[in-house]
Design an enzyme around this catalytic site. Structure first.
Site, PDB file in Angstrom:
ATOM      1  N   SER A 266       0.845  -1.197   0.000  1.00 18.77           N
ATOM      2  CA  SER A 266       0.000   0.000   0.000  1.00 18.77           C
ATOM      3  C   SER A 266       0.874   1.238   0.000  1.00 18.77           C
ATOM      4  O   SER A 266       2.009   1.202   0.477  1.00 18.77           O
ATOM      5  CB  SER A 266      -0.860   0.018   1.256  1.00 18.77           C
ATOM      6  OG  SER A 266      -0.002   0.168   2.371  1.00 18.77           O
ATOM      7  N   LYS A 267       0.316   2.312  -0.506  1.00 24.08           N
ATOM      8  CA  LYS A 267       1.137   3.518  -0.609  1.00 24.08           C
ATOM      9  C   LYS A 267       1.419   4.150   0.739  1.00 24.08           C
ATOM     10  O   LYS A 267       2.273   5.013   0.850  1.00 24.08           O
ATOM     11  CB  LYS A 267       0.518   4.512  -1.586  1.00 24.08           C
ATOM     12  CG  LYS A 267      -0.842   5.006  -1.257  1.00 24.08           C
ATOM     13  CD  LYS A 267      -1.285   5.941  -2.379  1.00 24.08           C
ATOM     14  CE  LYS A 267      -2.771   6.161  -2.326  1.00 24.08           C
ATOM     15  NZ  LYS A 267      -3.326   6.619  -3.572  1.00 24.08           N
ATOM     16  N   ARG A 268       0.699   3.710   1.769  1.00 23.20           N
ATOM     17  CA  ARG A 268       1.007   4.191   3.109  1.00 23.20           C
ATOM     18  C   ARG A 268       2.412   3.725   3.522  1.00 23.20           C
ATOM     19  O   ARG A 268       3.083   4.360   4.312  1.00 23.20           O
ATOM     20  CB  ARG A 268       0.012   3.615   4.126  1.00 23.20           C
ATOM     21  CG  ARG A 268      -1.342   4.208   4.041  1.00 23.20           C
ATOM     22  CD  ARG A 268      -1.489   5.410   4.994  1.00 23.20           C
ATOM     23  NE  ARG A 268      -2.531   6.296   4.525  1.00 23.20           N
ATOM     24  CZ  ARG A 268      -2.324   7.341   3.724  1.00 23.20           C
ATOM     25  NH1 ARG A 268      -1.110   7.672   3.336  1.00 23.20           N
ATOM     26  NH2 ARG A 268      -3.322   8.081   3.318  1.00 23.20           N
TER      27      ARG A 268
END
Ligand code: GLU
Length: 482
Positions: free
Chosen positions: A254-256
């Protein structure tokens, strides 16, 4: 004679091109090439509220950059086109009608309010939320009446209510799902557009796809697809679900936690050979303990059965190590070409031109004053980033919000960036000077950089979000107060 192998990648153009798309494309490509088959690119843009033409172009450009060239697709055509689902709506309508005629689908006139109420009731009773089949039993006369009244409707599949559905996954063997878990899914929406399930199955069939190689997250959709194949009376393709790419903590990538946009990796100076090599190692091994291999080497020995299902961790250290290897292998020509085309890219330089000329009197200043246009991470040591009136907790909150706002921008341009920054500043009620200087310092590392929103547009979303996140993850302790 055995059938020609035909595989596809079917991205939805709803955002930045995702590293997961490249990963799945790579395995489809290798499988097609190994078997003398065809690799098809199909754009699944039936969600008209989310599809973006710019996203489609970026997906095509990213896959080309990686050298994962397709034999048939929206740009080059092919015998089974069109390859953009929004241009095939009539085909889906005809197929939905075919299922109604065969008694495998029905028109449903329930209002969104009724469906919502039903969901609430089911939730409250601790049940799985699903359609209760109210319109399944409508008589032809009742249906005609509602059509005459012009009540909006969807088309739903009549899914069996009891028993189990079984299908083979190429890597996992037989999988079994209770029918109870398969809803009377919507096939055509009220706007006449198909859902993913109908369009995907109809296209895979009509495009004569033999192997559906896609990410593990689609396993739960596969029973619905299998039901559709059976309702149509079609042979199912081979289903092969690849393991999901994971963050270091094993959660789905995920881009987190990791940059996921292919544009980021290109911008960060990762070479396409290195990225392909790295993605190939996620779930597959060349054998002989060999970690470094070109795409052509992979194709030579590729065997889909050898995919391993352990969740592959997207390890940036490994990617960087591979990249370094490929950099060192470049000959003089490739080296100069790369710097010229990728770093000092003429298009990029021309976007910079109006912003940088004003701040220069001699060209010797160009590299020093504008290094932030070419760097990835910035060095914040000793840089005054946090305004004196703020503490690191308020900075953390502010930057987290800013990341979300940047992610939410559809079209990354000076105007949209400008609007987002102004709205955000007003919302958190920071003084303009504090707010804009903070964003400026974090994204460019210098007080005297050109106008902010214009600069952020040129830098591009990937690098801007990378820098904000870098400060959030590592920088807040180091950045000095002004
Ligand atoms: N449109 C789906 C996606 O965005 C395709 C999934 C599939 O390959 O069936 O990934």
């Amino acid at each position: 004679m055995s059938r020609e192998i035909r595989v596809r990648i079917a991205p939805s153009p709803t955002g930045d091109p995702h590293v997961g798309t490249a990963y799945i494309a790579l395995f489809n490509y290798a499988f097609a090439k190994k078997n003398g088959g065809k690799f098809v690119l199909r754009i699944e843009d039936t969600d008209q509220t989310r599809a973006r033409a710019s996203s489609e172009q970026q997906i095509l450009a990213s896959l080309k950059w990686l050298g994962l060239n397709w034999d048939e697709g929206p740009d080059c055509g092919g015998p089974f086109g069109p390859y953009r689902q929004s241009e095939r709506t009539e085909i889906y309508r005809q197929h939905a009608q075919l299922l109604i005629d065969k008694g495998h689908a029905y028109k449903c006139f329930c209002t969104p309010e009724r469906l919502d109420e039903l969901r609430q009731q089911q939730k409250a009773a601790g049940q799985t939320t699903r359609y209760d089949g109210q319109c399944r039993g409508l008589t032809p006369a009742q249906v005609s009446g509602k059509l005459l009244e012009k009540i909006p409707h969807v088309v739903r599949l009549s899914a069996p209510k009891a028993g189990v559905i079984r299908f083979q996954d190429y890597l996992r063997g037989e999988l079994e799902f209770e029918h109870d878990r398969v809803d009377d899914q919507v096939l055509l929406k009220t706007d006449g557009f198909p859902t993913y399930h109908l369009a995907n199955v109809v296209d895979d069939h009509l495009m004569q796809i033999t192997h559906v190689i896609r990410a593990e997250e689609w396993i739960s959709s596969t029973p619905k697809h299998v039901l559709l194949y059976r309702a149509f009376g079609w042979d199912e393709p081979v289903f092969c679900h690849m393991p999901l790419l994971r963050n270091a903590d094993k959660s789905k990538i995920s881009k987190r936690k990791n940059p996921v946009s292919l544009a980021y990796y290109k911008r960060a100076g990762i070479l396409p050979h290195a990225l392909n090599n790295f993605l190939a190692l996620m779930g597959w091994s060349y054998g002989e303990d060999r970690e470094i291999f070109e795409l052509s080497d992979m194709i030579e020995v590729f065997d889909l059965k050898k995919i391993s299902l352990g969740g592959p961790v997207f390890d940036l250290v490994k990617l960087t190590w591979l990249n370094q290897h490929y950099m060192h292998r470049m000959d003089d020509h490739a080296f100069v070409d790369y710097i010229r085309n990728e770093i000092f890219n003429p298009e990029y330089l021309l976007k910079m031109k109006p912003l940088v000329l004003e701040r220069m009197t001699r060209f010797e200043q160009f590299v020093d004053k504008n290094s932030f246009f070419f760097n990835g991470a910035l060095d914040y040591h000793g840089v005054e980033v946090i305004p004196s009136s703020k503490d690191s907790e308020s900075m953390r909150v502010m930057l987290t919000e800013l990341l979300d706002l940047f992610d939410g921008i559809d079209d990354w341009n000076t105007k949209t960036i400008h609007d987002v920054l102004n709205i955000h500043r007003e919302k958190i009620a920071w003084k303009p000077k504090d707010y804009f200087m903070t964003v400026r310092m974090i994204t460019t590392g210098r007080k005297d950089s050109p106008p902010l929103a214009e600069t952020l547009e040129v830098l591009g979303r990937e690098i801007v979000r990378f820098r904000v996140k870098d400060v959030l993850d590592h920088g807040l302790q180091q950045v000095k107060k002004s």
